[in-house]
Motif scaffolding. Structure first.
Motif, PDB file in Angstrom:
ATOM      1  N   TRP A  59      36.696   2.117 101.023  1.00 12.67           N
ATOM      2  CA  TRP A  59      36.002   3.273 101.587  1.00 12.67           C
ATOM      3  C   TRP A  59      35.845   4.382 100.546  1.00 12.67           C
ATOM      4  CZ3 TRP A  59      37.558   8.235 103.856  1.00 12.67           C
ATOM      5  CH2 TRP A  59      36.593   8.773 104.704  1.00 12.67           C
ATOM      6  N   ILE A  60      36.905   4.620  99.764  1.00 11.36           N
ATOM      7  CA  ILE A  60      36.850   5.655  98.731  1.00 11.36           C
ATOM      8  C   ILE A  60      35.848   5.272  97.654  1.00 11.36           C
ATOM      9  CG2 ILE A  60      38.211   6.831  96.951  1.00 11.36           C
ATOM     10  CD1 ILE A  60      40.663   6.204  98.889  1.00 11.36           C
ATOM     11  N   ALA A  61      35.883   4.013  97.219  1.00  8.55           N
ATOM     12  CA  ALA A  61      34.936   3.552  96.196  1.00  8.55           C
ATOM     13  C   ALA A  61      33.500   3.615  96.712  1.00  8.55           C
ATOM     14  CB  ALA A  61      35.286   2.134  95.762  1.00  8.55           C
ATOM     15  N   ASP A  62      33.294   3.259  97.981  1.00  6.08           N
ATOM     16  CA  ASP A  62      31.950   3.314  98.553  1.00  6.08           C
ATOM     17  C   ASP A  62      31.442   4.754  98.649  1.00  6.08           C
ATOM     18  OD1 ASP A  62      31.763   0.582  98.801  1.00  6.08           O
ATOM     19  OD2 ASP A  62      32.416   0.535 100.892  1.00  6.08           O
ATOM     20  N   LEU A  63      32.350   5.690  98.905  1.00  4.68           N
ATOM     21  CA  LEU A  63      31.966   7.100  98.927  1.00  4.68           C
ATOM     22  C   LEU A  63      31.477   7.539  97.547  1.00  4.68           C
ATOM     23  CD1 LEU A  63      31.820   9.838 100.398  1.00  4.68           C
ATOM     24  CD2 LEU A  63      34.226  10.188  99.812  1.00  4.68           C
ATOM     25  N   ALA A  64      32.161   7.103  96.500  1.00  3.59           N
ATOM     26  CA  ALA A  64      31.725   7.427  95.137  1.00  3.59           C
ATOM     27  C   ALA A  64      30.345   6.834  94.856  1.00  3.59           C
ATOM     28  CB  ALA A  64      32.752   6.909  94.132  1.00  3.59           C
ATOM     29  N   ILE A  65      30.116   5.621  95.333  1.00  3.48           N
ATOM     30  CA  ILE A  65      28.798   4.985  95.154  1.00  3.48           C
ATOM     31  C   ILE A  65      27.710   5.804  95.842  1.00  3.48           C
ATOM     32  CG2 ILE A  65      27.402   2.984  95.834  1.00  3.48           C
ATOM     33  CD1 ILE A  65      29.947   1.277  95.396  1.00  3.48           C
ATOM     34  N   ALA A  66      27.991   6.286  97.047  1.00  2.05           N
ATOM     35  CA  ALA A  66      27.009   7.076  97.789  1.00  2.05           C
ATOM     36  C   ALA A  66      26.659   8.364  97.046  1.00  2.05           C
ATOM     37  CB  ALA A  66      27.544   7.393  99.182  1.00  2.05           C
TER      38      ALA A  66
ATOM     39  N   THR B 258      22.776   7.406  98.149  1.00  2.71           N
ATOM     40  CA  THR B 258      22.420   6.407  99.160  1.00  2.71           C
ATOM     41  C   THR B 258      22.224   6.980 100.560  1.00  2.71           C
ATOM     42  OG1 THR B 258      24.722   5.919  99.755  1.00  2.71           O
ATOM     43  CG2 THR B 258      23.770   4.687  97.900  1.00  2.71           C
ATOM     44  N   LYS B 259      22.737   8.183 100.809  1.00  2.00           N
ATOM     45  CA  LYS B 259      22.709   8.809 102.141  1.00  2.00           C
ATOM     46  C   LYS B 259      23.446   7.949 103.184  1.00  2.00           C
ATOM     47  CE  LYS B 259      20.142  12.423 101.059  1.00  2.00           C
ATOM     48  NZ  LYS B 259      19.912  12.214  99.629  1.00  2.00           N
ATOM     49  N   GLN B 260      24.459   7.213 102.707  1.00  2.00           N
ATOM     50  CA  GLN B 260      25.284   6.432 103.629  1.00  2.00           C
ATOM     51  C   GLN B 260      26.140   7.368 104.474  1.00  2.00           C
ATOM     52  OE1 GLN B 260      27.538   3.363 101.682  1.00  2.00           O
ATOM     53  NE2 GLN B 260      28.676   2.794 103.516  1.00  2.00           N
TER      54      GLN B 260
ATOM     55  N   GLU C 288      36.408  17.768 110.862  1.00  3.00           N
ATOM     56  CA  GLU C 288      36.148  16.391 110.432  1.00  3.00           C
ATOM     57  C   GLU C 288      34.984  15.852 111.250  1.00  3.00           C
ATOM     58  OE1 GLU C 288      38.917  12.789 108.794  1.00  3.00           O
ATOM     59  OE2 GLU C 288      39.609  13.844 110.567  1.00  3.00           O
ATOM     60  N   LEU C 289      33.872  15.540 110.557  1.00  2.79           N
ATOM     61  CA  LEU C 289      32.641  15.133 111.224  1.00  2.79           C
ATOM     62  C   LEU C 289      31.913  14.082 110.391  1.00  2.79           C
ATOM     63  CD1 LEU C 289      31.178  18.624 112.248  1.00  2.79           C
ATOM     64  CD2 LEU C 289      31.977  16.859 113.839  1.00  2.79           C
ATOM     65  N   PRO C 290      31.059  13.285 111.019  1.00  2.87           N
ATOM     66  CA  PRO C 290      30.211  12.371 110.244  1.00  2.87           C
ATOM     67  C   PRO C 290      29.212  13.153 109.395  1.00  2.87           C
ATOM     68  CG  PRO C 290      30.281  11.743 112.573  1.00  2.87           C
ATOM     69  CD  PRO C 290      30.874  13.113 112.470  1.00  2.87           C
ATOM     70  N   ALA C 291      28.880  12.593 108.236  1.00  9.78           N
ATOM     71  CA  ALA C 291      27.907  13.218 107.339  1.00  9.78           C
ATOM     72  C   ALA C 291      27.215  12.128 106.543  1.00  9.78           C
ATOM     73  CB  ALA C 291      28.595  14.208 106.410  1.00  9.78           C
ATOM     74  N   TYR C 292      25.982  12.412 106.141  1.00  8.52           N
ATOM     75  CA  TYR C 292      25.263  11.538 105.213  1.00  8.52           C
ATOM     76  C   TYR C 292      25.592  12.001 103.795  1.00  8.52           C
ATOM     77  CZ  TYR C 292      22.729  10.182 109.402  1.00  8.52           C
ATOM     78  OH  TYR C 292      22.416   9.733 110.663  1.00  8.52           O
TER      79      TYR C 292
ATOM     80  N   GLU D 288      25.774  15.907 103.951  1.00  6.82           N
ATOM     81  CA  GLU D 288      24.842  16.535 104.895  1.00  6.82           C
ATOM     82  C   GLU D 288      25.424  16.293 106.280  1.00  6.82           C
ATOM     83  OE1 GLU D 288      20.949  14.922 104.275  1.00  6.82           O
ATOM     84  OE2 GLU D 288      21.017  15.253 102.105  1.00  6.82           O
ATOM     85  N   VAL D 289      26.128  17.291 106.787  1.00  2.82           N
ATOM     86  CA  VAL D 289      26.920  17.132 108.005  1.00  2.82           C
ATOM     87  C   VAL D 289      26.017  16.992 109.224  1.00  2.82           C
ATOM     88  CG1 VAL D 289      28.668  18.212 109.470  1.00  2.82           C
ATOM     89  CG2 VAL D 289      28.816  18.429 106.984  1.00  2.82           C
ATOM     90  N   ILE D 290      26.413  16.108 110.132  1.00  4.97           N
ATOM     91  CA  ILE D 290      25.657  15.869 111.363  1.00  4.97           C
ATOM     92  C   ILE D 290      26.191  16.800 112.445  1.00  4.97           C
ATOM     93  CG2 ILE D 290      25.038  14.148 113.103  1.00  4.97           C
ATOM     94  CD1 ILE D 290      25.559  12.008 110.895  1.00  4.97           C
ATOM     95  N   SER D 291      25.370  17.754 112.862  1.00  8.21           N
ATOM     96  CA  SER D 291      25.794  18.730 113.865  1.00  8.21           C
ATOM     97  C   SER D 291      25.856  18.099 115.247  1.00  8.21           C
ATOM     98  CB  SER D 291      24.829  19.921 113.882  1.00  8.21           C
ATOM     99  OG  SER D 291      24.829  20.576 112.639  1.00  8.21           O
TER     100      SER D 291
END
Length: 460
Positions: free
Chosen positions: A341-348, A353-355, A377-381, A388-391
């Motif tokens: 998960w941490i490595a994928d965050l770095a990739i984004a 990637t806007k993952q 703590e919220l989902p974000a792209y 880019e936090v999802i309100s």
């Protein structure tokens, strides 16, 4: 591309490095650096990391192991921060001191979390300053040092312009367990979530677009626990099986499904019997069932002792065996969704990637009925410019009330640390939901002050 792991002597380092290495092409990584203040511990971890990179995977990624800040951070693009200030000796105090006074003893929740936070704020600020001085100007610090809620608030106040993203893998671990329970593929799952770090709720879990929360509620009600039967068979062990060795009887294990974690997963059923609307983060058990957790805790042997006697011991014994014989046992180190998960965050971040990820960020109206400056703590792209936090809409009063109490306890402990204020620290301990009274809060705080000499600022 240089990636530095701060806290290179962590038992999680080998698994995280493996996750980075397996994404070599996406990250375009040339060098991995390990940085720690504990030279001997990190040296041993470095032996295993070197084997992973050059013997196991056969890659040409350069490995640097150092205790020097300039060497660690010069021209780094990413810094993965996983510091544990005071090590397991202080974690043991964080857990055992509150239990002596009848309070929850846990490393990130309650009094233990407040104590740990006070130890970690200034070292994290020092890390930010070092990275700012030496790293590339467009660096990113991916921080998963606990307690993330307090650390992120401290960074917001003291270093508001730092390029830091605070994250936590517990929601990912919960989703892993949910997918195992429902026999669905995690890659097809998307979820909505809100809260503070270690203090939140899943409001929706969708598999291929279909809502599975109703199915999950039925599963938890029927089994009276969130864990699948296959996981329950492995509760006595803290070690992970390698994926290729997993069987129905001995599945690949999530590190959050071992030993004393049983009561936490059992608590998911107990909370949802009362409040079934959302799936709670497992850490909410410590706040909503504080009395029960104290009753089934052993003040003489806490989670810190479990980890030291299992994951820590097995890893370093395995490294010693490798140094003597040249034989490696991969089951001695943990590798799994945490590092992925941490490595994928770095990739984004690198590849824009806007993952979608779950991150800890300043609210800024994303939850309308929470303070603007709350670290939520919220989902974000995630893209090259950060989250880019999802309100979302207003949250219910019950959850908002709990969050405000916890948020204010955390804000007070940050203010106490910065100002050296005994009174604000006492208010933070008194306000925390795991503490039954002001008198008990004072007793715990005074014991914590003695235990944390040399780590905490002087409180007056």
């Amino acid at each position: 591309m240089i990636i530095t792991l701060c806290g290179g002597g962590s038992t999680f380092t080998p698994g995280i490095v493996k996750s980075i290495a397996l994404r070599k092409d996406e990250l375009d990584v040339d060098e991995i650096r390990l940085y720690d203040i504990n030279e001997e511990r990190q040296r041993k971890i470095g032996v295993l990391v070197d084997w992973i990179l050059h013997e196991d995977l056969g890659l040409d990624i350069k490995l640097t192991v150092t205790t020097d800040k300039k060497t660690a951070f010069t021209d780094a693009s990413f810094v993965f921060a996983q510091m544990r200030v005071g090590g397991y000796a202080m974690r043991e105090q964080d857990e055992k001191i509150p239990l002596r006074h009848g309070c929850v003893g846990q490393e990130t929740c309650g009094c233990g979390g407040l104590a740990y936070g006070m130890r970690t704020i200034f070292p994290m600020v020092e890390l930010i300053d070092d990275v700012e001085k030496y790293a590339k100007k467009d660096y990113w610090i991916l921080n998963y040092s606990n307690p993330a809620a307090i650390v992120s608030e401290g960074c917001r106040v003291l270093r508001p312009n730092a390029r830091i993203i605070n994250i936590c893998d517990m929601p990912i671990a919960i989703i892993d367990v949910v997918c195992a329970a429902l026999d669905i593929d995690k890659k097809d799952v998307e979820y909505d979530y809100f809260g503070l770090n270690h203090f939140g709720w899943f409001t929706s879990i969708r598999h291929k677009g279909e809502e599975v929360l109703p199915q999950l509620r039925e599963y938890i009600k029927e089994h009276e626990i969130l864990l699948p039967d296959s996981y329950l068979k492995g509760m006595g062990s803290l070690m992970a099986k390698k994926p290729e060795e997993a069987t129905d009887e001995h599945p690949e294990q999530n590190r959050h499904t071992k030993g004393s974690w049983y009561y936490v997963w059992k608590g998911e059923h107990e909370i949802m019997e009362c409040f079934p609307e959302y799936l709670p983060n497992t850490y909410l058990n410590y706040y909503l069932q504080q009395k029960e957790f104290v009753e089934h805790s052993n003040p003489e042997r806490t989670r810190a002792n479990e980890v030291e006697e299992t994951r820590e011991k097995n890893l370093f014994d395995g490294i010693d065996h490798y140094e003597k014989t040249g034989e490696i046992d991969e089951s001695t180190f943990y590798a799994g969704s945490h590092g992925d998960w941490i490595a994928d965050l770095a990739i984004a971040l690198k590849n824009d990637t806007k993952q979608r990820f779950l991150v800890i960020c300043e609210n800024k109206g994303a939850i309308p009925n929470m303070p603007y400056d709350a670290m939520v703590e919220l989902p974000a792209y995630i893209g090259k410019n950060g989250p880019e936090v999802i309100s979302r809409d207003n949250i219910p009063l019950f959850q908002q009330g709990l969050m405000m109490q916890q948020l204010n306890s955390e804000k007070l402990i940050v203010e106490a640390t910065i100002e050296g204020s005994y009174e604000k620290a006492l208010k933070a301990f008194t306000l925390n939901k795991t503490v039954p009274s002001m008198k008990v809060a004072k007793e715990v705080l005074d014991d914590m002050i003695e235990a944390n000499k040399g780590y905490w600022p002087e409180l007056k």
